[in-house]
Design an enzyme around this catalytic site. Structure first.
Site, PDB file in Angstrom:
ATOM      1  N   HIS A 220       0.838  -1.198   0.000  1.00  0.00           N
ATOM      2  CA  HIS A 220       0.000   0.000   0.000  1.00  0.00           C
ATOM      3  C   HIS A 220       0.875   1.250   0.000  1.00  0.00           C
ATOM      4  CE1 HIS A 220      -2.128  -3.256   2.212  1.00  0.00           C
ATOM      5  NE2 HIS A 220      -3.081  -2.940   1.356  1.00  0.00           N
ATOM      6  N   PRO A 534      17.816  16.930 -40.566  1.00  0.00           N
ATOM      7  CA  PRO A 534      19.236  16.629 -40.352  1.00  0.00           C
ATOM      8  C   PRO A 534      19.788  15.610 -41.340  1.00  0.00           C
ATOM      9  CG  PRO A 534      17.875  15.713 -38.590  1.00  0.00           C
ATOM     10  CD  PRO A 534      16.989  16.603 -39.393  1.00  0.00           C
TER      11      PRO A 534
END
Length: 552
Positions: A220, A534
């Site tokens: 938990h 590029p």
């Protein structure tokens, strides 16, 4: 901000149950009709002549516990809200619905809310005449001095043992005894890099320790036993194994369950499994269960290891097939083997040879690509993942290394192109390496057929376009490569004209707000407009270097 896909918080658990029922491979799950606040899932093929095995608790640990309902495991599961115990009335309703004269066993994880609510329900059921026993599982060894160790993933193994004996018609006393034996011989330990996100949680950040891991973090999100200063998989697993060995009997065969706490990738779980198989525990492991998500903590970035000591009845119970959605079939640890291929090597065979002109061109092109690494990475960061410069620089360094070691067939262009194509698939990552390999491999084949270099390069381009799916105008290196090669077809020795065509093509990519190929195709037009592709820039710079050299 919430990190959870859901509709309404009030419907969350019901929606989870619906999804589990819809996807049940055995079509053997059903909701128990009851008050809307009571959420119980039961076996459709219920046999009240057998002991009923019931478990449950707070939701958020899926697939526990609904994923383990079915023949050979649970009869029913009672589902509370996320990380909250189901009510006493809900547990009592489940007992009444599925329990016959054979009685029922409640299997409860060792948390206060579950103990109290299931316990009171058991007392009320006994008062009503039901034969009920309750087993509390506390398999967590992370806090050895804790009087009440937490119940975590090992609870699933207790389900399996109890379900096996119940399915075979054993009486409640026997089912309880075997389940108690299993629980007392089950040892678990978890670790996490961060805790979990709760649905609709907007303020609290999950607890995490950068560069560290928390040993024993609860399911938990409760604090663990200690924070360890490593995230190295081998070190973490070996530390966990050391603690398991300290808790286990000194001898005895084991089954080990590898449980994903919800947020660990499949790749990481495979690595963890590998480390376990290499750990000091490996010689005692007869069976592996998982890796799988079995008892989770929503999206907790962590995992747990559970070892259960085997004796004949426990082993048989674990190995017996069941009809549930999420129980994984145990397997013995497999040997890592290699199969020798019977096929002849497809590698390019060649004899190194010398050619000063070709050597100069290779030297120039590889040096240009290496020098452009930083510039191209910066350009790619605007429209891609920022690594195109490094990708091509790595390839350039590989080919340059072969050149400097005189390991290239420079006097045989067909073989040279084929060899370059072969090496690029090895040293270049991603699709770029494959595309350039296609380009050079196809060009080399065309040279073998008697074509000249320019014709061969255009054939390589055509094959690159065919397999890659891109064309001129799609914002890729083709926007510079195709104009340059078209120019060379018309003027084979005019490298300046080829560069001019390549540069013009590269500059046109700045005007394009839409990419139709590559990673840039997933970007917005605002990210693309004004930024040169590029790959196109790279090709233009190569042609510029060639045009400015004296090699042409």
């Amino acid at each position: 901000m919430s990190q959870f896909f859901f509709n309404q918080r009030t419907h969350l658990v019901s929606d989870v149950i619906d999804g589990a029922i819809i996807a049940s491979p055995w079509n053997n799950l059903a909701r128990l009709e009851s008050d809307p606040a009571i959420r119980i899932v039961v076996r459709r093929d219920l046999n009240k002549n057998n002991v009923a095995v019931i478990s449950g608790g707070g939701s958020g640990h899926e697939p526990a516990h609904v994923g383990f309902i079915g023949k050979g495991m649970l009869t029913a599961a009672v589902c509370g809200d996320v990380f909250a115990s189901p009510s006493v009335d809900a547990v009592l309703t489940a007992i009444q619905a599925v329990t016959g004269e054979a009685g029922c066993l409640l299997i409860v994880k060792n948390y206060t809310g579950d103990r109290l609510n299931f316990g009171l329900a058991a007392e009320k059921a006994r008062r009503l005449g039901y034969n009920v026993e309750m087993l509390i599982v506390g398999d967590d060894i992370s806090l050895p001095d804790n009087k009440h160790p937490r119940g975590i993933a090992g609870t699933i193994l207790v389900h399996k043992i109890a379900g096996y004996f119940a399915e075979r018609g054993y009486n409640l006393a026997t089912v309880l005894r075997e389940a108690q034996y299993a629980a007392s011989n089950t040892f678990s330990l978890g670790v996490a890099l961060s805790s979990c996100h709760l649905p609709q949680e907007t303020d609290a950040a999950p607890r995490h320790h950068p560069g560290h891991a928390e040993l024993g973090m609860g399911i938990h999100g409760e604090p663990g036993a200690s924070v360890i200063d490593t995230q190295n998989s081998a070190q973490v697993v070996n530390l966990m194994v050391d603690k398991l060995l300290a808790a286990l009997p000194e001898t005895g065969r084991l089954a080990v369950m590898i449980n994903n706490l919800g947020g660990v990738s499949v790749a990481e779980m495979a690595i963890i499994t590998r480390e376990l198989a290499s750990s000091p525990l490996h010689s005692r492991i007869d069976w592996l269960i998982g890796p799988a998500s079995l008892v989770t903590a929503l999206d907790m970035k962590g995992f747990s290891l559970t070892a259960i000591v085997l004796e004949e009845s426990i082993e048989k119970a674990l190995l017996t097939e069941v009809e549930t959605s999420n129980w994984p079939t145990p397997v013995p640890p497999r040997e890592i083997t290699c199969v020798v291929s019977s096929h002849a090597s497809a590698r390019v065979e060649f004899q190194p040879s010398a050619n000063a002109l070709v050597a100069g061109i290779v030297e120039l092109v590889t040096a240009t690509l290496s020098d452009l690494e930083t510039h191209l990475n910066a350009l790619d960061a605007k429209v891609g993942d920022g690594d195109t410069g490094s990708t091509f620089a790595a390839a350039a360094r590989e080919i340059a290394s072969l050149l400097h070691r005189q390991q290239l067939p420079l006097n045989n262009l067909a073989t040279l192109f084929a060899l370059i194509g072969e090496r690029l698939t090895v040293v270049m990552g991603g699709s770029s390496g494959v595309l350039m390999s296609i380009f050079f491999t196809a060009a080399g084949q065309k040279l073998e057929q008697g074509a000249n270099v320019v014709e061969a390069l255009n054939t390589g381009l055509a094959q690159m376009k065919f397999y890659g799916g891109a064309d001129e105008g799609d914002r890729t290196m083709i926007d510079a490569l195709q104009p340059a090669l078209t120019s060379l077809l018309a003027q084979p020795k005019n490298l300046q004209a080829a560069f001019d065509a390549a540069q013009a093509g590269a500059e046109r990519t700045c005007l394009s707000s839409k990419a139709n190929a590559g990673r840039a195709s997933y970007l917005s037009s605002e990210s693309l407009l004004g930024n040169m592709d590029p790959g196109a820039q790279r090709l233009a710079m190569v042609f510029k270097a060639l045009a400015e050299s004296e090699l042409g």
